[in-house]
Design an enzyme around this catalytic site. Structure first.
Site, PDB file in Angstrom:
ATOM      1  N   CYS A  67       0.864  -1.180   0.000  1.00 18.00           N
ATOM      2  CA  CYS A  67       0.000   0.000   0.000  1.00 18.00           C
ATOM      3  C   CYS A  67       0.902   1.232   0.000  1.00 18.00           C
ATOM      4  CB  CYS A  67      -0.993  -0.008   1.161  1.00 18.00           C
ATOM      5  SG  CYS A  67      -0.356   0.349   2.804  1.00 18.00           S
ATOM      6  N   GLY A  70       2.455   1.259   3.665  1.00 22.44           N
ATOM      7  CA  GLY A  70       2.695  -0.072   4.219  1.00 22.44           C
ATOM      8  C   GLY A  70       2.086  -0.245   5.597  1.00 22.44           C
ATOM      9  N   HIS A 100      15.015 -13.180  12.080  1.00 25.84           N
ATOM     10  CA  HIS A 100      14.818 -12.984  13.512  1.00 25.84           C
ATOM     11  C   HIS A 100      13.366 -13.073  13.962  1.00 25.84           C
ATOM     12  CE1 HIS A 100      18.859 -10.688  14.170  1.00 25.84           C
ATOM     13  NE2 HIS A 100      19.011 -11.835  13.536  1.00 25.84           N
ATOM     14  N   ARG A 134      17.429 -18.621  19.849  1.00 30.24           N
ATOM     15  CA  ARG A 134      16.932 -17.608  20.778  1.00 30.24           C
ATOM     16  C   ARG A 134      15.770 -16.815  20.179  1.00 30.24           C
ATOM     17  NH1 ARG A 134      21.360 -15.162  18.274  1.00 30.24           N
ATOM     18  NH2 ARG A 134      21.126 -12.943  17.830  1.00 30.24           N
TER      19      ARG A 134
END
Length: 145
Positions: A67, A70, A100, A134
């Site tokens: 868009c 965004g 991540h 992690r």
């Protein structure tokens, strides 16, 4: 490896959506287009919710939303419990969103990135794996409310 990609957005992202759809198809991916199908003004949630549901149900491996800023598509997609939509404006952010955050929807601000940057973000987003470790612990805590 061919992926199933869901793509959509709003009128401000329409030309980028069509450009990226062609790029994805050239790469051999299957693309499901959730619209819009013209540059006429639309309400982005009407396109985002069905796309997010397809990703949640594993009918699509990843989603791409475009868009103007965004923000609207990212906010809407992230209302879905199984969605981790990342607003990215640099290729490195798209890569980190996958590594991540295990992001499954890439949100692109068409008014703020070039077509070249959008193509590179899509390429990196789809080719980058989640690191786990992690990061998995953190991702597991995202939908805790």
């Amino acid at each position: 490896m061919a992926l199933n990609i869901a793509i959509g957005g709003d009128h401000a992202g329409y030309t980028y959506k069509d450009m990226l759809k062609a790029v994805l198809e050239e790469l051999g991916h299957r693309v499901q287009d959730f619209g819009p199908h013209s540059g006429a003004s639309v309400d982005y949630p009407d396109h985002v919710h069905p796309l997010a549901e397809a990703v949640e149900k594993k009918e699509a491996d990843f989603g791409i939303l475009i868009c103007g800023s965004g923000n609207g598509v990212a906010i809407t997609a992230n209302k879905h419990r199984g969605i981790r939509a990342a607003l990215c404006w640099l290729p490195e952010l798209a890569q980190l969103a996958r590594e991540h955050n295990d992001a499954n929807v890439l949100c692109i601000p068409a008014r703020f990135v070039s077509e070249e940057v959008a193509r590179e973000m899509v390429r990196l987003f789809l080719s980058t794996g989640f690191e786990g470790g992690r990061h998995q612990t953190r991702v597991d805590k995202i939908s805790g409310c």
